[in-house]
Write a protein that holds these residues in place. Structure first.
Motif, PDB file in Angstrom:
ATOM      1  N   SER A 137       0.834  -1.209   0.000  1.00 31.36           N
ATOM      2  CA  SER A 137       0.000   0.000   0.000  1.00 31.36           C
ATOM      3  C   SER A 137       0.867   1.256   0.000  1.00 31.36           C
ATOM      4  O   SER A 137       1.936   1.293   0.625  1.00 31.36           O
ATOM      5  N   LEU A 138       0.404   2.296  -0.669  1.00 28.61           N
ATOM      6  CA  LEU A 138       1.088   3.586  -0.596  1.00 28.61           C
ATOM      7  C   LEU A 138       0.977   4.130   0.821  1.00 28.61           C
ATOM      8  O   LEU A 138      -0.060   4.012   1.477  1.00 28.61           O
ATOM      9  N   ALA A 139       2.042   4.739   1.286  1.00 31.60           N
ATOM     10  CA  ALA A 139       2.038   5.314   2.633  1.00 31.60           C
ATOM     11  C   ALA A 139       0.924   6.343   2.791  1.00 31.60           C
ATOM     12  O   ALA A 139       0.332   6.471   3.868  1.00 31.60           O
ATOM     13  N   SER A 140       0.626   7.071   1.719  1.00 35.10           N
ATOM     14  CA  SER A 140      -0.401   8.115   1.776  1.00 35.10           C
ATOM     15  C   SER A 140      -1.794   7.551   2.031  1.00 35.10           C
ATOM     16  O   SER A 140      -2.697   8.274   2.451  1.00 35.10           O
ATOM     17  N   ARG A 141      -1.981   6.253   1.786  1.00 32.05           N
ATOM     18  CA  ARG A 141      -3.296   5.629   1.959  1.00 32.05           C
ATOM     19  C   ARG A 141      -3.476   5.041   3.362  1.00 32.05           C
ATOM     20  O   ARG A 141      -4.526   4.462   3.651  1.00 32.05           O
ATOM     21  N   MET A 142      -2.484   5.193   4.207  1.00 31.19           N
ATOM     22  CA  MET A 142      -2.536   4.581   5.530  1.00 31.19           C
ATOM     23  C   MET A 142      -3.041   5.562   6.576  1.00 31.19           C
ATOM     24  O   MET A 142      -2.959   6.790   6.397  1.00 31.19           O
TER      25      MET A 142
END
Length: 253
Positions: A137-142
């Motif tokens: 997962s992209l870090a921005s989606r966490m």
């Protein structure tokens, strides 16, 4: 040269530091033993983050010295300090938002000739199972809590013997704060010594071994964390009306 087990792993002596010609810290002393959690407390602007940045080579040391694992690291560049085994997890997480979890860990890996990337990555995933689940997962989606776990995980990719944690619970829900502090205790049990700057005063003192209290760049109080908890000077200067003094149900030290 390596420090003996009876000597401080990290020692700050008469440290004066700041940014450019502006002095923020005045004659700060600090010691961290192996496997110990040392807490740094103080109001906003007291100089806590500057102390962390001075130790990790991110701001100007104007006097005094910093010794790590038997070496004088005063004035070393940040990349040399982290390469020697002293890592900082800065306030604000500072992860790569457009990279995946695994790519963030890869970018932070430092090969110190001990363990491979895969070995250290798997240790981080064991510590933070949710990162393994979200590895692509992209870090921005966490979530904020997951990003904080990733930030700590990134610091561990340097295979440090000391980690500087700057406000790890900032902006997190109470349940996640409890999880983060359990991780702090786990790090100490794994012989990763911790310097912890933390807004949650009571919880920090409950998990810490020793504490320093800064005010306007000066160390005003220090002592065993349990003792400082009931120190009337601390209560008067820092705890009265503090919003983070509710019962914390801290994890067992």
């Amino acid at each position: 040269m390596t420090s003996s087990p009876s000597e401080p792993l990290l020692k700050v002596e008469k440290l004066n530091a700041g940014y450019g010609s502006t002095r923020i810290l005045f004659d700060i002393d600090l010691k961290l033993m192996r496997g110990e959690i040392v807490v740094v407390l103080g109001a906003n602007g007291a100089g806590k983050s500057t102390l962390m940045n001075a130790i990790s080579g991110m701001c100007t040391i104007q006097g005094g010295r910093v010794t790590f694992d038997g070496q004088d690291i005063t004035g070393w560049k940040a990349h040399r300090i982290v390469g020697s085994g002293l890592a900082q997890c800065p306030e604000g997480r500072q992860i790569f938002q457009r990279l995946t979890v695994e790519e963030n860990l890869q970018a932070a890996f430092i090969d110190r000739g001990r363990k491979s990337f895969a070995e250290i990555r798997d240790e981080v995933y064991d510590l933070f199972p949710v990162l393994r689940e979200r590895r692509h997962s992209l870090a921005s989606r966490m979530s904020g809590g997951q990003q904080q776990m990733l930030a700590i995980g990134r610091s561990l990719m340097a295979q440090p013997s000391v980690i500087l944690l700057d406000e790890p619970s900032l902006g997190l829900a109470p349940k996640l704060i409890h999880q983060i502090f359990e991780i702090v205790l786990d790090l100490a049990k794994k012989d990763i010594s911790v310097v912890l700057v933390e807004q949650n005063v009571r919880l920090a003192l409950e998990v810490g071994d020793y504490a320093y209290v800064l005010e306007s760049g000066h160390c005003r109080l220090e002592g065993g964390a349990a003792k400082l908890m009931s120190d009337p000077s601390l209560a008067e200067l820092y705890l009265a009306g503090h919003s983070h003094l509710e019962a914390s149900n801290a994890p067992a030290h």
